[in-house]
Design a protein around this motif. Structure first.
Motif, PDB file in Angstrom:
ATOM      1  N   LEU A   1      62.699  13.522  23.904  1.00 32.64           N
ATOM      2  CA  LEU A   1      63.649  14.176  24.729  1.00 32.64           C
ATOM      3  C   LEU A   1      64.156  15.326  23.834  1.00 32.64           C
ATOM      4  CD1 LEU A   1      65.661  14.320  27.150  1.00 32.64           C
ATOM      5  CD2 LEU A   1      66.928  12.542  25.905  1.00 32.64           C
ATOM      6  N   GLY A   2      63.985  14.956  22.674  1.00 35.15           N
ATOM      7  CA  GLY A   2      64.624  16.168  21.661  1.00 35.15           C
ATOM      8  C   GLY A   2      64.080  17.456  21.752  1.00 35.15           C
ATOM      9  N   LEU A   3      62.677  17.585  22.187  1.00 34.72           N
ATOM     10  CA  LEU A   3      62.012  18.606  22.168  1.00 34.72           C
ATOM     11  C   LEU A   3      62.332  19.705  23.052  1.00 34.72           C
ATOM     12  CD1 LEU A   3      58.132  17.521  21.686  1.00 34.72           C
ATOM     13  CD2 LEU A   3      59.604  18.936  20.076  1.00 34.72           C
TER      14      LEU A   3
ATOM     15  N   GLY B   1      61.145  27.388  24.146  1.00 35.99           N
ATOM     16  CA  GLY B   1      61.597  26.569  23.498  1.00 35.99           C
ATOM     17  C   GLY B   1      61.080  25.258  23.260  1.00 35.99           C
ATOM     18  N   VAL B   2      60.498  24.639  24.229  1.00 39.24           N
ATOM     19  CA  VAL B   2      59.669  23.421  23.762  1.00 39.24           C
ATOM     20  C   VAL B   2      58.598  23.616  22.919  1.00 39.24           C
ATOM     21  CG1 VAL B   2      58.372  21.652  24.987  1.00 39.24           C
ATOM     22  CG2 VAL B   2      60.523  22.294  25.843  1.00 39.24           C
ATOM     23  N   VAL B   3      57.650  24.784  23.165  1.00 40.94           N
ATOM     24  CA  VAL B   3      56.503  24.987  22.148  1.00 40.94           C
ATOM     25  C   VAL B   3      56.972  25.289  20.790  1.00 40.94           C
ATOM     26  CG1 VAL B   3      54.700  26.666  21.634  1.00 40.94           C
ATOM     27  CG2 VAL B   3      55.064  25.704  24.168  1.00 40.94           C
ATOM     28  N   SER B   4      58.151  26.117  20.634  1.00 39.44           N
ATOM     29  CA  SER B   4      58.753  26.373  19.417  1.00 39.44           C
ATOM     30  C   SER B   4      59.318  25.052  18.636  1.00 39.44           C
ATOM     31  CB  SER B   4      59.774  27.508  19.486  1.00 39.44           C
ATOM     32  OG  SER B   4      59.277  28.625  19.948  1.00 39.44           O
ATOM     33  N   GLY B   5      59.985  24.269  19.503  1.00 40.75           N
ATOM     34  CA  GLY B   5      60.352  23.104  18.896  1.00 40.75           C
ATOM     35  C   GLY B   5      59.303  22.050  18.568  1.00 40.75           C
ATOM     36  N   ALA B   6      58.253  22.030  19.042  1.00 44.60           N
ATOM     37  CA  ALA B   6      57.162  21.128  18.644  1.00 44.60           C
ATOM     38  C   ALA B   6      56.451  21.591  17.394  1.00 44.60           C
ATOM     39  CB  ALA B   6      56.062  21.038  19.941  1.00 44.60           C
ATOM     40  N   VAL B   7      56.023  22.720  17.385  1.00 44.45           N
ATOM     41  CA  VAL B   7      55.504  23.715  16.332  1.00 44.45           C
ATOM     42  C   VAL B   7      56.494  23.585  14.906  1.00 44.45           C
ATOM     43  CG1 VAL B   7      54.882  25.790  15.258  1.00 44.45           C
ATOM     44  CG2 VAL B   7      54.307  25.053  17.622  1.00 44.45           C
TER      45      VAL B   7
ATOM     46  N   ALA C   1      65.084  29.618  20.139  1.00 44.20           N
ATOM     47  CA  ALA C   1      64.077  29.894  20.403  1.00 44.20           C
ATOM     48  C   ALA C   1      63.506  30.118  21.821  1.00 44.20           C
ATOM     49  CB  ALA C   1      63.006  28.330  19.986  1.00 44.20           C
ATOM     50  N   GLY C   2      64.314  29.566  22.943  1.00 43.62           N
ATOM     51  CA  GLY C   2      64.024  29.964  24.257  1.00 43.62           C
ATOM     52  C   GLY C   2      64.746  31.286  24.568  1.00 43.62           C
ATOM     53  N   ILE C   3      65.661  31.709  23.751  1.00 44.72           N
ATOM     54  CA  ILE C   3      66.219  33.113  23.869  1.00 44.72           C
ATOM     55  C   ILE C   3      65.176  34.033  23.364  1.00 44.72           C
ATOM     56  CG2 ILE C   3      68.012  34.810  23.231  1.00 44.72           C
ATOM     57  CD1 ILE C   3      69.772  32.221  22.797  1.00 44.72           C
ATOM     58  N   ALA C   4      64.434  33.839  22.305  1.00 44.48           N
ATOM     59  CA  ALA C   4      63.441  34.630  21.749  1.00 44.48           C
ATOM     60  C   ALA C   4      62.273  34.817  22.510  1.00 44.48           C
ATOM     61  CB  ALA C   4      62.970  33.937  20.469  1.00 44.48           C
ATOM     62  N   GLY C   5      61.643  33.817  23.451  1.00 44.67           N
ATOM     63  CA  GLY C   5      61.013  33.887  24.475  1.00 44.67           C
ATOM     64  C   GLY C   5      61.313  34.793  25.683  1.00 44.67           C
TER      65      GLY C   5
END
Length: 160
Positions: free
Chosen positions: A44-46, A90-96, A111-115
């Protein structure tokens, strides 16, 4: 021009958890942040980390570009596409990040804003450049001073 549903939805999804979980303290506890950060080991944290912020300044510094770039994208993409860009980024950045830095916590919508910024830069480069220049000015010289003044007055009222 259609109503910016995605912009409003993302704004509320970022704003509401901060006030709901901060319990009028204007900050979230370290325990709470670590439990729901991207590197918490909690799946859920991702996604949850995108909607958590350390303090008011962190929140405002994320809300300003979120609203500006989501609104710009929503002029050419559907509301669903804008939300999807934010979440997938955001999710992909968080996972990486979690894979590379397993002992570190990650919170915030950056991260979501960067996208959103990247998508806007590809689809509307001139407007994106203008917003990239305007965002730090608005944030630093308008919104952060306003929020700082408000929080100081709020703290003084609590003390009296």
């Amino acid at each position: 021009m259609r109503f910016p549903f995605a912009t409003l939805l993302l704004f509320l999804l970022v704003l509401a958890p901060y006030f709901f979980f901060s319990s009028n303290a204007f900050y979230l506890t370290d325990f709470f942040l670590n439990q729901y950060s991207a590197a918490s080991g909690n799946l859920l944290g991702l996604a949850a980390y995108l909607f958590l912020h350390v303090g008011l300044i962190h929140l405002i510094a994320n809300l300003v570009p979120l609203v500006l770039f989501a609104f710009l994208l929503e002029t050419i993409l559907s509301a669903g596409s804008v939300v999807l860009v934010f979440l997938v980024s955001g999710v992909v950045s968080g996972a990486v990040f979690s894979f590379i830095n397993p002992a570190s916590s990650l919170v915030g919508a950056s991260a979501g804003i960067a996208g959103l910024m990247a998508a806007a830069a590809v689809l509307r480069p001139k407007w994106s450049l203008a917003l990239l220049l305007l965002t730090p000015l608005l944030t630093s010289f308008l919104f952060i001073p306003l929020v700082t003044s408000f929080s100081q007055q709020y703290a003084e009222n609590l003390g009296t």
